[in-house]
Design a protein around this motif. Structure first.
Motif, short mmCIF file in Angstrom:
data_model
loop_
_atom_site.label_atom_id
_atom_site.label_comp_id
_atom_site.label_asym_id
_atom_site.label_seq_id
_atom_site.Cartn_x
_atom_site.Cartn_y
_atom_site.Cartn_z
N SER A 1 0.84 -1.19 0.00
CA SER A 1 0.00 0.00 0.00
C SER A 1 0.88 1.25 0.00
CB SER A 1 -0.91 0.01 1.24
OG SER A 1 -1.81 -1.08 1.21
N VAL A 2 0.31 2.37 -0.46
CA VAL A 2 1.09 3.60 -0.56
C VAL A 2 0.42 4.69 0.27
CG1 VAL A 2 1.92 3.01 -2.86
CG2 VAL A 2 -0.15 4.40 -2.63
N ASP A 3 1.23 5.67 0.65
CA ASP A 3 0.72 6.84 1.35
C ASP A 3 0.09 7.79 0.34
OD1 ASP A 3 0.84 8.64 3.93
OD2 ASP A 3 1.56 9.88 2.27
N LYS A 4 -1.13 8.21 0.58
CA LYS A 4 -1.85 9.04 -0.39
C LYS A 4 -1.13 10.35 -0.68
CE LYS A 4 -6.43 10.95 -1.44
NZ LYS A 4 -7.82 11.14 -0.95
N VAL A 5 -0.64 11.01 0.36
CA VAL A 5 0.06 12.29 0.17
C VAL A 5 1.32 12.10 -0.65
CG1 VAL A 5 1.24 14.19 1.33
CG2 VAL A 5 -0.91 13.28 2.27
N TYR B 1 -6.36 1.09 -10.08
CA TYR B 1 -6.73 0.90 -8.69
C TYR B 1 -5.47 0.94 -7.83
CZ TYR B 1 -11.10 -0.51 -10.84
OH TYR B 1 -12.24 -0.52 -11.58
N VAL B 2 -5.47 1.87 -6.89
CA VAL B 2 -4.28 2.13 -6.08
C VAL B 2 -4.58 1.76 -4.62
CG1 VAL B 2 -2.68 3.89 -5.25
CG2 VAL B 2 -3.56 4.01 -7.60
N PRO B 3 -3.74 0.88 -4.01
CA PRO B 3 -3.94 0.52 -2.60
C PRO B 3 -3.38 1.61 -1.68
CG PRO B 3 -2.05 -0.65 -3.49
CD PRO B 3 -2.60 0.17 -4.62
N VAL C 1 -6.84 1.96 4.00
CA VAL C 1 -8.08 1.80 3.23
C VAL C 1 -8.23 0.33 2.85
CG1 VAL C 1 -9.39 2.50 1.20
CG2 VAL C 1 -7.93 4.15 2.37
N LYS C 2 -9.39 -0.23 3.08
CA LYS C 2 -9.59 -1.68 2.91
C LYS C 2 -9.33 -2.14 1.49
CE LYS C 2 -13.03 -5.35 3.51
NZ LYS C 2 -14.43 -5.66 3.92
N ASN C 3 -9.98 -1.50 0.50
CA ASN C 3 -9.86 -1.92 -0.90
C ASN C 3 -9.10 -0.87 -1.71
OD1 ASN C 3 -11.46 -4.30 -0.56
ND2 ASN C 3 -13.29 -3.02 -0.63
N PRO C 4 -8.35 -1.28 -2.73
CA PRO C 4 -7.71 -0.30 -3.61
C PRO C 4 -8.74 0.68 -4.18
CG PRO C 4 -6.87 -2.49 -4.06
CD PRO C 4 -8.02 -2.67 -3.11
N CYS C 5 -8.39 1.95 -4.21
CA CYS C 5 -9.29 3.00 -4.70
C CYS C 5 -9.13 3.19 -6.19
CB CYS C 5 -8.99 4.32 -3.99
SG CYS C 5 -9.36 4.31 -2.22
N LEU C 6 -10.24 3.53 -6.84
CA LEU C 6 -10.18 3.88 -8.26
C LEU C 6 -9.50 5.23 -8.38
CD1 LEU C 6 -10.91 3.50 -11.25
CD2 LEU C 6 -13.13 4.54 -10.74
N PHE C 7 -8.43 5.28 -9.16
CA PHE C 7 -7.65 6.51 -9.34
C PHE C 7 -7.65 6.88 -10.81
CE2 PHE C 7 -3.64 8.51 -10.57
CZ PHE C 7 -3.63 9.63 -9.73
N PRO D 1 -13.85 5.65 -3.94
CA PRO D 1 -13.75 4.41 -3.16
C PRO D 1 -14.30 3.22 -3.93
CG PRO D 1 -15.60 5.73 -2.39
CD PRO D 1 -14.87 6.58 -3.40
N GLU D 2 -13.76 2.05 -3.66
CA GLU D 2 -14.26 0.81 -4.25
C GLU D 2 -14.75 -0.09 -3.13
OE1 GLU D 2 -14.83 -0.69 -7.13
OE2 GLU D 2 -14.40 1.14 -8.25
N TYR D 3 -15.92 -0.70 -3.34
CA TYR D 3 -16.51 -1.53 -2.29
C TYR D 3 -16.28 -3.02 -2.51
CZ TYR D 3 -18.55 2.96 -1.30
OH TYR D 3 -18.70 4.29 -1.01
N VAL D 4 -15.58 -3.33 -3.59
CA VAL D 4 -15.10 -4.70 -3.80
C VAL D 4 -13.60 -4.63 -4.01
CG1 VAL D 4 -17.27 -5.53 -4.75
CG2 VAL D 4 -15.56 -4.56 -6.28
N LYS D 5 -12.92 -5.73 -3.73
CA LYS D 5 -11.46 -5.72 -3.83
C LYS D 5 -11.04 -5.91 -5.28
CE LYS D 5 -7.30 -7.69 -1.74
NZ LYS D 5 -6.83 -6.36 -1.31
N MET D 6 -10.49 -4.85 -5.88
CA MET D 6 -9.98 -4.90 -7.25
C MET D 6 -8.47 -5.11 -7.21
SD MET D 6 -12.83 -4.41 -8.80
CE MET D 6 -12.32 -4.15 -10.50
N GLU D 7 -7.96 -5.71 -8.26
CA GLU D 7 -6.52 -5.93 -8.33
C GLU D 7 -5.81 -4.59 -8.45
OE1 GLU D 7 -3.23 -8.56 -10.85
OE2 GLU D 7 -5.39 -8.80 -11.22
N ALA D 8 -4.80 -4.39 -7.63
CA ALA D 8 -4.09 -3.11 -7.56
C ALA D 8 -3.11 -2.99 -8.74
CB ALA D 8 -3.34 -2.99 -6.24
N ARG D 9 -3.48 -2.18 -9.70
CA ARG D 9 -2.60 -1.91 -10.84
C ARG D 9 -3.05 -0.63 -11.52
NH1 ARG D 9 -4.02 -7.16 -14.63
NH2 ARG D 9 -6.29 -7.03 -14.52
N LEU D 10 -2.12 0.01 -12.18
CA LEU D 10 -2.34 1.35 -12.73
C LEU D 10 -1.73 1.45 -14.12
CD1 LEU D 10 -3.30 4.32 -11.95
CD2 LEU D 10 -0.91 4.71 -11.31
#
Length: 304
Positions: free
Chosen positions: A230-234, A253-255, A259-265, A276-285
């Motif tokens: 996971s990464v720091d948002k700032v 999707y960025v972890p 935050v529980k699930n990777p967020c849509l970025f 926010p994402e309410y299902v767990k998506m694979e973290a990749r960008l």
């Protein structure tokens, strides 16, 4: 005859927002739309948005431009839509931001099904802020940007909320001077009723079907980032701000820490958007731009 509408526009201009609203408008009219989407990278992030709309027939062209991938692939996908969905009324085609609109149209025409399709026109979504600063683009990319506008039958001067009234007036005047035939509608989030599109295109002239060779071999490329932590948002947003102007678009999707699930970025033209994402998506960008070999990687990702 099945009506066909082609949505054009540069990376991050708002084409998918227009597409989703058009789908909703068509369904409200009792029509059954089908969609052909062209994404530049290998991951169908925009296509996932269409899938969330329900039972919409969908075909995808991934990892390449609709006009450069080869007309045979476009032909095969359209043929699949027609054979698998005999009751569709409309086909909506969203091109990648790297596609020349007339080349994309040329790829659609095939002797296999030309008599079944009625191509109504090209709707180009213009990023108004990018238009004002188009001189910052490299010559090749700027030429593509201008060609997408030049061949439009309708133009959406999108993101009008990001400009002052004087800036928006300047955009409208300049776009009118560059393409004198296409009406211009100022929009926010590409909101435009499909009934307006229908009305305007009923009056428009026939589309020029001549193949055009410009726009090929553009220096655009894509990179896929995968995360090992996971990464720091700032810190992540600081990395985003450090990117060169030649990075045009990012989506994925960025972890994030805590935050529980990777967020849509999503990133377009210097602006970021988190959802926010309410299902767990694979973290990749996916990153789209020029000279990506010079882009530094943020913390928490695997090597390119």
């Amino acid at each position: 005859m099945i009506d066909v509408y082609l949505f054009s526009g540069f990376l991050g201009s708002g084409k998918t927002s227009l597409l989703l609203q058009t789908i909703a408008d068509l369904k409200a009219q009792g029509k059954k739309p089908a969609v052909l989407m062209n994404e530049f990278g290998e991951l169908p992030f925009d296509s996932d948005s269409v899938k969330s709309e329900g039972d919409i027939p969908l075909k995808e062209l991934l990892d390449g431009c609709i006009c450069c991938t080869g007309s045979e692939k476009t032909e095969a996908q359209i043929q699949g839509l027609l054979e698998e969905n005999v009751d569709i009324d409309v086909i909506l085609i969203e091109t990648t931001g790297a596609a020349h609109p007339v080349e994309a149209l040329d790829a659609i025409y095939s002797p296999l099904f030309a008599e079944r399709l009625d191509v109504k026109g090209i709707i180009t979504v213009v990023d108004s802020k990018r238009w004002l600063e188009r001189e910052k683009l490299t010559p090749q990319i700027r030429m593509l940007f201008m060609e997408q506008i030049k061949h439009a039958h309708i133009m959406l001067a999108n993101k009008s909320d990001l400009l002052t009234e004087n800036e928006m007036a300047k955009v409208t005047m300049e776009l009118t001077g560059f393409n004198t035939n296409a009406p211009i509608i100022q929009t926010v989030n590409a909101k435009l009723d499909f009934s307006y599109i229908e009305k305007v295109l009923q009056k428009s002239a026939a589309i020029d079907k001549t193949s055009i060779q410009s726009g090929k071999n553009l220096p655009l490329s894509s990179k896929l980032l995968t995360f090992n932590s996971s990464v720091d948002k700032v810190e992540f947003e600081s990395w985003v701000k450090s990117l060169p102007d030649t990075v045009y678009r990012m989506k994925g999707y960025v972890p994030l820490n805590g935050v529980k699930n990777p967020c849509l970025f999503q990133y377009a033209y210097g602006m970021v958007n988190w959802l926010p994402e309410y299902v767990k998506m694979e973290a990749r960008l996916v990153i789209i731009g020029e000279n990506l070999q010079n882009v530094n990687q943020p913390k928490g990702v695997n090597p390119f």
